[in-house]
Motif scaffolding. Structure first.
Motif, mmCIF file in Angstrom:
data_model
loop_
_atom_site.group_PDB
_atom_site.id
_atom_site.type_symbol
_atom_site.label_atom_id
_atom_site.label_comp_id
_atom_site.label_asym_id
_atom_site.label_seq_id
_atom_site.Cartn_x
_atom_site.Cartn_y
_atom_site.Cartn_z
ATOM 1 N N ALA A 1 -0.067 4.167 -2.530
ATOM 2 C CA ALA A 1 -0.381 5.536 -2.108
ATOM 3 C C ALA A 1 0.512 6.528 -2.847
ATOM 4 N N TYR B 1 0.813 -1.219 0.000
ATOM 5 C CA TYR B 1 0.000 0.000 0.000
ATOM 6 C C TYR B 1 0.847 1.269 0.000
ATOM 7 N N ASP C 1 -10.610 7.344 2.356
ATOM 8 C CA ASP C 1 -10.854 6.281 3.352
ATOM 9 C C ASP C 1 -10.429 4.905 2.836
ATOM 10 N N PRO C 2 -9.174 4.727 2.505
ATOM 11 C CA PRO C 2 -8.760 3.407 1.992
ATOM 12 C C PRO C 2 -8.927 2.324 3.058
ATOM 13 N N ASP C 3 -9.180 1.122 2.579
ATOM 14 C CA ASP C 3 -9.242 -0.037 3.461
ATOM 15 C C ASP C 3 -8.190 -1.046 3.028
ATOM 16 N N VAL C 4 -7.385 -1.489 3.975
ATOM 17 C CA VAL C 4 -6.351 -2.486 3.707
ATOM 18 C C VAL C 4 -6.598 -3.658 4.646
ATOM 19 N N GLY C 5 -6.908 -4.808 4.100
ATOM 20 C CA GLY C 5 -7.188 -5.954 4.968
ATOM 21 C C GLY C 5 -7.756 -7.097 4.168
#
Lengths: 580, 580
Positions: free
Chosen positions: B280, B276, B292-296
């Motif tokens: 970015a 990420y 509001d990125p989501d990493v998972g």
């Protein structure tokens, strides 16, 4: 193993950069780790957690409102230095003191303690509560020798909630200590992780074995056992943890516990839920109430295969803190205002499938139903035997589950047919209930199509007259039409229709001879030849393909399984004709 | 592979039972899946999602306020039957109509469509929006042939938020379609999952290779490539997704995107964050704002190794919906009221380590600093070469990272010493900055102790007089005392003190002879013998052991690495004496 990295030496720093970049809405990066984006409110105790990296969401993923104020981040599996801890604590300090809370490991204790001493010299009031939840690392009488593992989350959550409601440093420290005293975890491991750039796993567990009590860095456990079933693991977890109650809890019955079922990395959610099912049953049987259980990944070890169960014995105050809101990158609880109604939705009662129960069939039709049951049994047995072959066939271009789905569907259909026959249903109704069961249990495309075929055939045959060979051929033709209508496939699309259409045609032609078995056998041979022909490189419609996809294909498992089923049916019909 | 199960045939049902038991605060189980605990508010459009199981949190983990109202759950990787879909929709229906939203797979389309027809016959207004985000499954001009993968979450989230604010079925359908039209995902895979009870993975990717575009059930991708670095994967993801913009987005610059970096199961959070970081950077370089990125892990495939990047191009309305609150078992967003301040916390500026910069040393001390640099270089080289051996030694009872930590710490110390020498620091100051660097970069117990040792020695030597052999012995004695004070270990505890103490004693005795190199060599031999002796089964203090643990032990890596370092130092000192 760890696959994605750049220079392994930069891994921890780059990970922290990426984490902070993704979650700027939660955290702010400072030297040594992260603190809350919004900082710590003036006069609020700051909870600073931390440890080695590689355990996400421990520790940085737990920074946010209602939980930690800062996380000191070390290199992979290595304690952060005292300078890092001090830096994070300085950034997190809101003027009301700092609570250090972290797992009991020598390196962490060394570095956090040094940081604590330096901060105290600077005039900051710092306290420490070590998490010592791992019951397998030392006997109950020696908590100071126990490691901290997934129970970290429970202790952090309770301490963070106390800080959020404005408790003094004395109170937050006291509650964190109480939380730790009442928190127990048992972990197991099945395989170790391979760190970025490493050529071998950090540790190994022999295949088919389980290391009971192995730590999250591969520290040796207390015993070695064979791989358990999900239920056996649940029993191991619950039985062991219920043996060790806090001093003021006389017996499990009546107790209330926070529950964390944690996956270490590659034991996945679905498995954890299967295990949780039995944990819930066992806790309930022991009279223990699980309060807001969490099932997921909370303290990992890269992609280590393992799991742990944590129980925190709640009193009224701790339960309030456990239920309090929290909002961090990886752990969130909604405010109490969103507490849900405890009754089922109004629509649920109406949701049971409303099968209009058919009446008993005529004697002739019930006799035909008996034949149908025997044929469906034979079909299920044949598909059961062919499941692996069908799976391999499907794996070439689909998702490999055709064999499993056909087995599941045909077995369910055969069982439903038997049950229908026992209820004196006629042949048509028996085929309809068999079709419902096949669609429901088989799932996917093939389940839906086979269900449709059986239902259409059943509707045609009805429950009155004995089905003649001609009626059977007409029923098969109806079934084919229904399948073509539902699936939208034409012959040549490489679906089961490629085998089904010539089968129906040959059956229709052959029943003029008077023997259903003989006609069926000839039709089955035609279907087998047609299935063989689907092995050409021609378009096909696979289950896990996009709906409109017609890709260059492979032998079609749907046509093959149809041919296998019809051949088995022919064999059984022949047997029945011969013995009658 | 899937390790924990009971009867594989019961896996999906037991998983659903366990999920519903764990998350009663969110969901209520109904035939065929789950719906929200509190039901659907009267007059609110119900969003019903679903598909095969094995992709948690897709789909049941996404049921809750602000997101889905119900999830129809099929067997593993198999579409739910039409009866299941219908049952869930009936339970979820709040009287304002139902939107079906799911990934575009043949089986799902077949079953959901049949359920839709039945529900419409019952008078329920049902619409369908298929998710088709996978750019590798078909060309841009053929969205109807594209599969749905992790972009499911983005489309569900936006549709669920629209339903929550009270939009009509027409509007929710329109927004969901717009969301899907603006959502793109690219996925890669490195290895496949093994389903419960299966003897082999569903699919394989050759070791060291990456399947670009492989689907979440192992559907063939578009190309096969060598395993990339984290940065290379980020480049692949971003470059490909920026090539395909929605019709009304002329260029990436100025765009705003919802970002989902998804792990398929065993590519873990730390790796995703490293990837990420570069995502970015590349988005920012292209002028694209990540919202509001989501990493998972949001759409998994058991423990499949793989990852995907999803971009949803937001307009004002979609951005409001993306940021709206949601609260489900596996995906939550806090209400807007909790939006965070965008400035760094007050304490952050003060968090930079405040190293008081020492002045230049005397000429004699600067010359000694040059020697110290040469010795630290030799120590770092020796520890670098011994890192694997030390790791193996540590793995027996510790966490196997002693070698890595010593390499990292000693290299950082040598580099800091060189930098200090270049700034004309004296010998004492050079050792102090080297100690700081070792502690900070080495981390853990060993980093802290070596840092302390070097700092103590540096403080003793100072930056004035040239260090005599006697002064060196005194500095080493100080270093030992500091280490013992900090670590709390005594000789016999199986720590580096076991080698350090006899080393210091022998050095002190030997410097009377006048040659530091000769005395150091004799002391290093003593240290080596002492390290050998730690191989007895005696207590030791390991890094990843509980702080107070004194377990039956193994050869101690701390003593061994000390002996290796001191031997390398003796060799270098001897060289320097011989050439001077």
């Amino acid at each position: 193993m760890t696959l994605l990295f750049n220079d392994p030496a930069d891994f921890a720093d780059e990970m922290t950069d990426g984490f902070a970049a993704a979650y700027t809405r939660f955290v702010h990066r400072v030297p040594g780790g992260v603190v809350r984006r919004e900082g710590t409110a003036t006069g609020e105790v700051a909870l600073v957690v931390g440890g080695g990296s590689g355990h996400y969401p421990a520790f940085a993923g737990l920074v946010g409102s209602g939980l930690a104020h800062g996380a000191a981040m070390g290199d992979l599996f290595a304690s952060p230095s005292a300078a890092r801890v001090r830096s994070v604590a300085q950034a997190a300090d809101g003027g009301a003191g700092v609570l250090f809370c972290y797992g009991n490991y020598a390196g962490d204790v060394l570095n956090f303690t040094e940081a604590q001493e330096r901060l105290r010299a600077d005039g900051v009031d710092v306290r420490t509560v070590l998490v010592t939840d791992d019951v397998s690392s030392a006997p109950a009488g020696s908590p100071e020798r126990r490691r901290g593992i997934a129970g970290d989350l429970a202790v952090f959550k309770l301490a963070g909630a106390a800080a959020a409601r404005g408790d003094s440093l004395d109170d937050v420290e006291r509650l964190a200590r109480r939380a730790n005293d009442r928190t127990r975890t048992l972990g197991v491991a099945f395989s170790g992780c391979t760190l970025p750039g490493a050529s071998a796993p950090l540790f190994r567990v022999p295949a088919g074995r389980m290391a009971v009590g192995m730590g999250i860095h591969g520290e040796p456990g207390i015993s070695d056992d064979s791989l358990p079933t999900a239920d056996e693991l649940a029993a191991l977890f619950v039985d062991r943890l219920l043996q060790e109650l806090p001093d003021d809890v006389a017996a499990p019955a009546g107790g209330r516990v926070a529950v964390i079922l944690n996956g270490l990395g590659s034991v996945k959610y679905e498995e954890l839920f299967v295990v949780y099912r039995e944990i819930a049953r066992r806790l309930a049987a022991a009279g223990v109430t699980a309060v807001d259980p969490d099932v997921g990944e909370f303290c990992t070890s890269f992609d280590m295969a393992g799991a742990s169960l944590t129980l925190t014995w709640l009193d009224d105050e701790l339960e309030e803190l456990w239920r309090a809101p929290a909002d961090t990158p990886a752990y969130r609880k909604a405010p109490q205002a969103l507490t849900r109604r405890e009754h089922p939705p109004a629509g649920a009662a109406a949701a049971e499938p409303s099968a209009a129960t058919p009446g008993p069939g005529s004697e002739a039709s019930r006799a035909a139903a008996s034949t149908a049951c025997a044929v469906l049994d034979a079909v299920a047995a044949a598909l059961d035997g062919a499941a692996d072959e069908l799976g391999r066939l499907d794996a070439v271009a689909g998702d490999g589950d055709h064999g499993i789905g056909m087995r599941r569907g045909s077995l369910a259909a055969a069982a439903a047919a038997r049950a229908g026959h026992d209820r004196d249903l006629g042949c048509g109704a028996v085929l309809v209930v068999a079709g419902d069961a096949w669609a429901d249990k088989g799932g996917g495309t093939s389940g839906a199509l086979w269900g449709t075929a059986l239902r259409a055939a059943g509707h045609r045959l009805g429950d009155g007259d004995a089905p003649t060979p001609g009626a059977m051929a007409a029923a098969v033709a109806d079934a084919l039409a229904a399948v073509r209508q539902q699936g939208g496939a034409a012959p040549g699309d490489k679906t089961l229709v490629d085998a089904f259409a010539p089968f129906a045609q040959e059956l229709s032609r052959g029943v003029g001879g008077g023997s259903l078995a003989a006609a069926w056998r000839a039709a089955a041979r035609t279907a087998t030849a047609a299935a063989d022909a689907t092995a050409d490189l021609l378009p096909r419609l696979g289950r896990a393909r996009p709906h409109a996809e017609r890709s260059l294909g492979t032998p079609d498992p749907g046509a093959r399984s149809f041919a296998i089923a019809m051949t088995a049916a022919a064999d059984r019909l022949t047997q029945l004709e011969e013995t009658s």
